[in-house]
Design an enzyme around this catalytic site. Sequence first.
Site, PDB file in Angstrom:
ATOM      1  N   TYR A  42      38.972  13.147  32.579  1.00  0.00           N
ATOM      2  CA  TYR A  42      40.199  13.270  31.792  1.00  0.00           C
ATOM      3  C   TYR A  42      41.054  12.165  31.578  1.00  0.00           C
ATOM      4  CZ  TYR A  42      43.835  16.321  29.626  1.00  0.00           C
ATOM      5  OH  TYR A  42      44.505  17.045  28.829  1.00  0.00           O
ATOM      6  N   LYS A  97      22.503  36.308  22.117  1.00  0.00           N
ATOM      7  CA  LYS A  97      21.861  35.130  21.336  1.00  0.00           C
ATOM      8  C   LYS A  97      22.240  33.921  21.886  1.00  0.00           C
ATOM      9  CE  LYS A  97      20.528  34.531  16.846  1.00  0.00           C
ATOM     10  NZ  LYS A  97      19.709  35.662  16.379  1.00  0.00           N
TER      11      LYS A  97
END
Length: 752
Positions: A42, A97
Amino acid sequence: MSNNNKFTDEEALAYHLNPVPGKFEVIPTKPMTTQRDLSLAYSPGVAVPVEAIAENPETAYDYTNKGNMVAVITNGSAILGMGNLGALASKPVMEGKAVLFKRFADVNSIDIELDTEDPDEIINAVRLMGPAFGGINLEDIKAPECFIIEQRLKEEMDIPVFHDDQHGTAVICAAGLINALHLSGKKIEDCRIVVNGAGAAGIACIELIKSMGAQHDNCLLCDTKGVIYQGRKEGMNQWKSAHAANTDLRTLEEAMIGADVFLGVSVKGAVTQEMVSNMAKDPVIFAMANPDPEITPEEAHAVREDAIVATGRSDYPNQVNNVLGFPYLFRGALDIHARAINDDMKIACARALAELAREDVPDEVAMAYGRALSFGRDYIIPAPFDPRLIYTIPPAVAKAGMDTGVARRPIVDMDGYRESLKERLDPTASILRGIHARAKAAQRRMIFAEGDDVRVLRAAVAYQRAGLGHALVVGRDDDVKAKLEAAGMGDAVSELEVVNAAKTEHLAMYKDFLYKRLQRKGYDRSDIHRLAARDRHVFSALMLAHGHGDGLVTGATRKSAHVLQLINHVFDASAADGAVGVTAVLQGGKIVLIADTLVHEWPDEEDLATIAERGADVAKSLGLEPRVAFVSFSTFGYPVSERAEKMHLAPEVLEKRGVSFEFEGEMTVDVALNAKAMAQYPFSRLTGPANVLVVPARHSASISVKLMQEMAGATVIGPILTGIDASIQICSTVSTSNDILNMAILAACKVG
C-alpha cells in the site's frame, strides 16, 4: 438411467454453510507480514505502479490481477430454471460459477449481483467496473434484456463480454454437432436444422451454427407459437426476426419432417416419438432442456436406432455441459489480453473440443465415468473432467484471437504456453476425483463401525446416496433412527442397513475365530464374548474378516492407537506385521504423503525402508509416480548426528531390496520439496520434488501433519492404514463427516 447422486435440502444448506458461509475467499499472493511488506503493498510503495499504469495503461496487466480476473455478473432475473428470484437469491449460483472458473481453468473471478432490472442501469454499472477486470461473464439475465445488455457492453468496453447462457451452450452444442455430422456423413451446409426455443441460448445456437456454414433458410427457429417465418407478426422481436426463414412450415411437427438436426433449449416433452420418427436418416437430436430433456434418449432410440442423441444431463451420454467452454474460452482470451471473445474464437473452441473427443481417452477419464469412452455415437463431446482440456482449448482460442486481431499481447511460444497451462492443473482434484470414481465402480459394502456418532451416520448416508456402494452401520436401530432424525435426516433411516451382535446369526462363528487367535494371549471365553459382542470395533473387524463387508471405517470416537490395538485382535496389523500409516497432506494444489503417522513409534533403518515401500504403494494407488525422500534435519551427512544416522542408512536398505521407485536421502524438507534447493545437489536420484516423505519417528510425523493442518489450512486425509490383508481405514477423533467419507472411499478403493 437415473442419477445415483442424491442429497437432502439440509445437506445442500450445510455444504454452503460449513465450515464458513459461501464457496470462496480472497487470499493474498504477496507477503503481508512486516511493515515493509505493507509499505510495498500500500502506501507509499503502491504509488510506483500507479504512476506506471497512468503512463501506460497496458501495464495494468503486469502489476495487478486484471489479467486473470473475471467478473461474474447477474441481476437474478433468470436463475437456472427457477426464474426471476432477484439479485440476492442468485448469489449462491454466481459464487458457484466463480469457483468453476478457478477449478477448471485457474481463472480468478468475483461474483457481482446487481439489484436492478433496468438494462441501462446494468450496462452503466458494468461499463464503469471495466478497469477492474480482464473479462465480464454475464449470467442468468432474462431475454430479451440479455441481448441488449451484451451488445451494448461489447460496443462500449475493450475487454471480453460473454453471456454464458447464450454462447456457452452454443459452443458446446456446436462441438457436438461437428462430430455428430461427421459420424452421420453429413455437411452442415446441406442440413435442415430445427432449433426449438427462441430465448438466449436458442438464438445463440442458431447464430453460431450459421457462422459455421449452415444456410439461413435451412435453419428453422421455433418458439411456443411455432416456426418463425418471414412475415410472422405474433410474438416477434428484432432478434427473432433476424432468423425468420422463407418457409411454408408453421409448426414444430411440420418442421421436424425430414429434418437432419434438432436442437432443443425449450421444455420437457416438447418432442414426441412421432416427430423423431419423421426425421431424416441418422438424425441428430440435442435435447438440452434442463432438468428434463425435450425427449429422453430411451424414447428417441425406441423409434430411431440410428439417432445420435445428446442432453444437458450428466446421467446420459453426450452431456452438453457449459463447463467445457466458458473457463477455457476466458483462459485463452485472458492470456492474450483480448479485447473481445469473437465468433472465430468460439468456433475455434468448438472445433478443438470436437477434435479432442476423437482422440484416445485417458484411463483416468474413463475411470472417472465408470465406463470405457471412445469416439462414437455415445461419445461426441469430451468429458468435463478430461485433464487435456486446459492445455488443448485455450491455445486454440488464443490463436483464433491473435489471427483476428483482438489480442493486445500475442503469445509467441505456443508450445511453452501449452506447458504452462499443464502446470495450472490441480493434481489433488484429479486424485480425489479418481479415487471417488474407482469407489463408485467397485460398489463395496462398507462397514461404518461407530453408528452411535452422528458424523459417522452422515458419512454413511453420503456414501450410500453418492452411489458409492452399500453402507453397513454398526449400532442399535433405535439409536441410529433417533440420531438421524435429530440431524434432519430421518428419511435416510430406511436406506441404511444397521447391524449389531444381537442381530447377526454369525456371532458364534465370530467368537470361535477370535478365541483361536487370542487363547494363548491370556483371553478366556468370557473375554472373547465381551470383545465380539460388545466392542463395535472388534465386531466390525470380525465382520470384515468373514467377508460380511468389503471395507471398514472406524476410529472417529476412540484414539487411533487404541483402535489399532483392538483391530490387532482380528488382523495382523502391528509394526512387526508390516503395517504402516501414511497421511496425505493436500495444500496449494500439491499433495505430499507423510509416513509413518500411525504404527511405528521409533523405526530403525529396516523399518524405514518398509515404510518407504508402503508409502510408495499408497502413492501408486492414488495415481502418483512415487518419489520418496528420507527427511531429517541434515542433508547428505551434514550436520553429522547420531539421530540422523538411520535416515542415512535407510536408502542403502532400499538399494539392496531393489525397489523400482525413486528414493533419496537423508535430506531436509526444503531440499526434498523445493526444486531450487534440490538443484544444489545434482547427484540426487530424485527427478523432481518428493511426494512421499519418510520421517524419523511417529511423533515427528504427527507434528508435521498437524502443523500443516492448523497453520497452513491443509486438507489431511488419513492416516491411511496399509500393509495388512484387509481394507481398513482409521479416522481421527476430530474427523468431520466429510473426512470419514473420504476414508470410506479410500477403503472402497483398497488404497494401500
